[in-house]
Scaffold this motif. Structure first.
Motif, short mmCIF file in Angstrom:
data_model
loop_
_atom_site.label_atom_id
_atom_site.label_comp_id
_atom_site.label_asym_id
_atom_site.label_seq_id
_atom_site.Cartn_x
_atom_site.Cartn_y
_atom_site.Cartn_z
N ARG A 1 89.51 44.80 75.65
CA ARG A 1 89.90 46.07 76.30
C ARG A 1 89.23 47.25 75.64
O ARG A 1 89.86 48.25 75.32
CB ARG A 1 91.42 46.24 76.25
N ASN A 2 87.93 47.11 75.40
CA ASN A 2 87.19 48.19 74.77
C ASN A 2 85.79 48.20 75.37
O ASN A 2 85.09 47.20 75.33
CB ASN A 2 87.12 47.95 73.26
N PRO A 3 85.37 49.34 75.95
CA PRO A 3 84.06 49.37 76.61
C PRO A 3 82.89 49.23 75.66
O PRO A 3 81.78 48.92 76.09
CB PRO A 3 84.04 50.74 77.29
N LEU A 4 83.13 49.45 74.37
CA LEU A 4 82.03 49.29 73.41
C LEU A 4 81.93 47.86 72.89
O LEU A 4 81.04 47.53 72.12
CB LEU A 4 82.23 50.23 72.21
N GLN B 1 79.63 47.41 82.15
CA GLN B 1 80.04 48.78 82.43
C GLN B 1 79.38 49.31 83.69
O GLN B 1 79.99 50.03 84.48
CB GLN B 1 79.70 49.69 81.24
N ARG C 1 80.35 60.08 87.65
CA ARG C 1 81.50 59.20 87.82
C ARG C 1 82.50 59.85 88.77
O ARG C 1 82.61 61.07 88.83
CB ARG C 1 82.15 58.91 86.48
N TYR C 2 83.21 59.03 89.47
CA TYR C 2 84.24 59.56 90.37
C TYR C 2 85.52 59.80 89.60
O TYR C 2 86.21 60.77 89.76
CB TYR C 2 84.49 58.58 91.51
N GLU D 1 87.65 58.42 85.72
CA GLU D 1 87.51 57.64 84.50
C GLU D 1 88.16 56.28 84.68
O GLU D 1 89.29 56.18 85.13
CB GLU D 1 88.21 58.39 83.35
N VAL D 2 87.41 55.26 84.39
CA VAL D 2 87.98 53.92 84.47
C VAL D 2 88.20 53.42 83.05
O VAL D 2 87.29 53.44 82.24
CB VAL D 2 87.02 52.95 85.19
N HIS D 3 89.40 53.04 82.75
CA HIS D 3 89.67 52.55 81.39
C HIS D 3 89.64 51.05 81.38
O HIS D 3 90.32 50.41 82.15
CB HIS D 3 91.04 53.03 80.93
N ILE E 1 85.63 51.33 67.09
CA ILE E 1 84.27 50.85 66.85
C ILE E 1 83.31 52.01 66.63
O ILE E 1 82.17 51.81 66.26
CB ILE E 1 83.81 49.97 68.03
N ARG F 1 82.58 64.71 86.22
CA ARG F 1 83.99 65.01 86.39
C ARG F 1 84.81 64.53 85.21
O ARG F 1 84.53 63.48 84.64
CB ARG F 1 84.49 64.33 87.66
N VAL G 1 86.12 57.68 76.57
CA VAL G 1 85.31 56.55 77.05
C VAL G 1 83.90 57.02 77.38
O VAL G 1 82.92 56.36 77.05
CB VAL G 1 85.97 55.90 78.28
N LEU H 1 80.52 55.60 75.60
CA LEU H 1 79.47 54.92 76.36
C LEU H 1 78.16 55.70 76.31
O LEU H 1 77.08 55.10 76.25
CB LEU H 1 79.90 54.72 77.80
#
Lengths: 367, 385
Positions: free
Chosen positions: A112-115, A300, A361-362, A364-366, B139, B193, B199, B203
């Motif tokens: 659960r981490n985008p990195l 991503q 981006r439309y 924020e997606v978590h 991280i 936006r 996040v 990224l």
């Protein structure tokens, strides 16, 4: 994905647009057009780029000629170029990209981490450290050089990656696999292996260091059928398994108590998914060196294109394959004799696109 | 260093009045509730005053211990080295100004090296804590967000295009590269936006870092001289033998340390989430901008001085969080002091292990820091971000 519909004032406030369920026997699902479109678009683009990768180069062959050769026709020259030189290389790229994309999607969804990516778990750098050790010491120790360096390198890289991943899992295990703990242990192991690699680079000769650098950047140069077979087999086995575990991935987005209430064995699911991600990444690294950016970025990118809440597995695979094959095509054809390693081009292709998606981006997606 | 916190309540269980580690995931809340041992008060009831005081005392004691450890490390760093110089000779060298061999070693080599270690360690430790705070991501660190890669690319470009060698030539290149890449990450993370969400920042950092690393790799593969410079620069070393170098970077680092420590209250508010911070009256955009400026200056200066020993920035904040809890007013000083100690001690071990040659501090940091860090992570109570 919800859309409020204008309703007369007498009606209750907001109605959610209903979706048509799709039922096949006991299975039922909801059809969402956008993820499907992303997947199909990615597949079409992949086929086109793959065909170009087979057709273009120093010895251009028409698309029809490629098709003829693949179906068993063509003259000897075409057969040699397509079947012995270009097809294994393009296939390696495709499989490596797919493995990296899937592995990254799994890792990001579980942790659960985008990195998060296999690089973070120390898998890639473990493989890199093992391979660098072989390259750098092969000149000075004399014993392992030539044949071993050519054949043994992928095997040693694979071992290095898997051993590192298992170590991370063992060190992070305390009555269960806690994803946050796993991330932190991964960071530590990653630092160890990365610095071991750096140290090895400084003690080696410049010649060996240069060779190691090429390998560490990730390259598809001179890949033949020996590289394709192991990655292909592993993907054949692991992809269906991980896709079966996909329902657990959805549940793993919640906290541990909720996941248990939903009837998922948290530790088994997490461990199995992460292990398969590690094996996929190690195999990809063994086949083509550590191509760093693909596993991190493609999930991503896929997530943002499809507009879903967690990295979509199949779309990440397709996009990963697309990115690596396109990068291979560019690195082979655009720089003449200077064969830039594919790892350089993947980042130069993928990073701007990810940046573009971030800027446009439309919402924020978590993950 | 391993002050056991088993006595009393873990300072990680936050009180409702002082601050809160973000309960983004219900799991972390549940964990924390499990982790407070029976007998500890429930986390959402206001703690009695004496408990607050005892926690404050414990943190103050921690700061004092860290300061003592830092002084000890500095002393050892000046006393110990490839040449054995007895302590009384060292003392003489520090007060006298004759140019005997010993005095030259002390003045020209060991003192600058110690100062560089303190500066780089504290800057990177603080910068890492700031990054993890602003991106709310465990991280995040100087190399994950592409700042050290920016410095690396600038250095390689300097060699490749201008044929510059020697640290004094590199310093402004690496500093400028770090600043530009930090700025790029921030701008890209902020456009679009929603502004600079954690996040998006993380990224953007990952994308920039991959891009710059790829360009660096390409240049290094093209040019042998660049490769030779780069592979030694990349490991990082605090063997700075030139006080001029330190004097040039010092004002920037001091500015960065001030800005960084000043952003603690804003970070505490941001850790509740952007909307909550705004509702509490914090100017979210401004505090982010100040934070990024501090990060850029700190990392740029430290990398210009010692190369990318970015591992300090990744690990030290976690160690500091373990001892200081999530309150940034305590966490940031802990991280700065801890970073300085860790760098000095790692450098010391690197000097002693392979005498008369030495192992670079970057490698030693990982060899010492990583096992310690992993052991800490394996403890029962895990401080979440």
């Amino acid at each position: 994905m919800t859309e409020s519909v204008r309703v007369p004032a007498t009606a209750p406030a907001v109605r959610v647009r209903e979706r048509k369920p799709l039922r096949i026997g006991p299975l039922s699902t909801v059809l969402r057009p956008r993820p499907l479109l992303v997947l199909l678009g990615g597949l079409v683009a992949l086929v086109v780029v793959f065909a170009c990768d087979l057709a273009l180069g120093d010895y251009p062959i028409s698309p029809l000629g490629v098709l003829r050769t693949l179906l068993g026709g063509g003259d000897a020259g075409e057969r040699l170029v397509v079947l012995q030189l270009r097809l294994p290389r393009a296939l390696t790229g495709l499989l490596v990209g797919a493995a990296l994309g899937l592995s990254g999607a799994i890792t990001q969804a579980v942790v659960r981490n985008p990195l998060a990516s296999p690089d973070l778990l120390g898998v890639t750098s473990g493989a890199g450290a093992a391979a660098t050790a072989v390259i750098v010491t092969s000149g000075t120790l004399g014993g392992i050089s030539g044949a071993v360096a050519a054949f043994g390198l992928p095997l040693i890289a694979l071992l290095g990656g898997v051993v590192t991943a298992v170590l991370v899992a063992l060190l992070a295990y305390r009555g269960g696999v806690d994803s946050f703990r796993l991330v932190l242990v991964g960071i530590g192991m990653n630092a160890l292996t990365v610095n071991a690699t750096l140290w090895l680079l400084t003690i080696g000769e410049t010649q060996d260091a240069g060779r190691a650098m090429v390998w560490l950047t990730g390259s598809l140069n001179a890949r033949d059928w020996d590289n394709v077979v192991p990655v292909g087999l592993a993907l054949l086995v692991l992809v269906p398994l991980t896709l079966l575990g996909c329902h657990a991935l959805g549940a793993l987005q919640f906290d541990d108590d909720t996941v248990r209430e939903l009837g998922v064995r948290v530790n088994v699911a997490r461990g199995a998914l992460l292990l398969s991600a590690a094996v996929l990444a190690s195999l990809a690294t063994a086949a083509a060196g550590p191509i760093a950016f693909v596993a991190l970025a493609t999930p991503q990118i896929a997530l943002r294109m499809a507009g879903v809440a967690r990295p979509p597995l199949v779309a990440s695979m397709v996009l990963g394959a697309l990115l690596v094959v396109a990068a291979d095509l560019i690195s082979r054809t655009m720089f003449g004799s200077l064969q830039l390693p594919v790892g350089v081009v993947t980042a130069v292709l993928g990073a701007p696109y990810l940046i573009y998606l971030l800027v446009h981006r439309y919402r924020e997606v978590h993950t | 260093m391993s002050r056991s916190l088993a006595s009393g309540d873990p300072s990680g269980s936050d009180s409702a009045s002082s601050h809160a580690a973000r309960g983004e995931e219900a799991s972390s809340d549940a964990e924390r509730r499990q982790d407070t041992r029976p007998g500890g008060t429930a986390r959402d009831s206001a703690p009695p005053l004496n408990r607050l005081n005892s926690r404050r005392r414990r943190r103050l004691l921690g700061i004092v211990v860290l300061c003592g450890l830092l002084l000890l490390s500095c002393a050892l760093s000046i006393l110990v080295g490839a040449k054995l110089i007895p302590p009384n000779a060292v003392f003489e060298a520090l007060v006298a100004t004759s140019s005997t061999e010993n005095n030259v070693i002390i003045y020209e080599l060991r003192v600058p090296r110690t100062i560089a270690g303190v500066l780089a360690g504290s800057s990177l430790g603080l910068a890492g804590a700031l990054m993890q705070g602003y991106t709310r991501n465990p991280i995040a660190g100087p190399s994950v967000l592409g700042i050290t890669q920016g410095a690396g690319l600038a250095v390689v470009l300097a060699v490749f295009t201008l044929g510059i060698t020697g640290m004094l030539g590199f310093i402004w290149f690496s500093f400028g590269g770090a600043l530009v890449s930090a700025l790029a990450v921030f701008v890209i993370g902020s456009i679009g936006r929603g502004g600079a969400t954690p996040v998006a920042l993380a990224l953007a950092g990952a994308a920039i870092s991959a891009l710059l690393q790829a360009l660096t790799s390409a240049l290094v593969l093209l040019d042998r001289q660049s490769l030779d410079t780069y592979r030694f620069w990349k490991v990082g070393s605090i063997a700075v033998s030139d006080m001029g170098l330190i004097q040039r970077v010092l004002p920037f680092l001091l500015l960065g340390l001030l800005l960084g420590l000043a952003s603690a209250p804003g970070l505490n508010a941001l850790s509740l989430g952007d909307d909550m911070a705004a509702a509490l009256g914090h100017n979210v955009a401004r505090s982010r901008a100040i934070g990024v400026a501090a990060i850029a200056v700190l990392v740029g200066g430290a990398v210009a001085l010692c190369g990318p020993i970015s591992f300090v920035g990744l690990i030290v904040p976690h160690i500091a969080r373990y001892f200081a809890g999530p309150d940034h007013r305590w966490l940031l000083p802990f991280a700065a002091l801890g970073g300085a100690c860790l760098v000095l001690l790692a450098d010391l071990v690197g000097r002693v292990v392979a005498r008369p040659s030495e192992i670079q501090v970057g490698v030693m940091l990982a060899m010492i820091g990583a096992p310690f860090f992993i052991a800490l992570v394996r403890r029962r109570r895990l401080m979440r971000l």
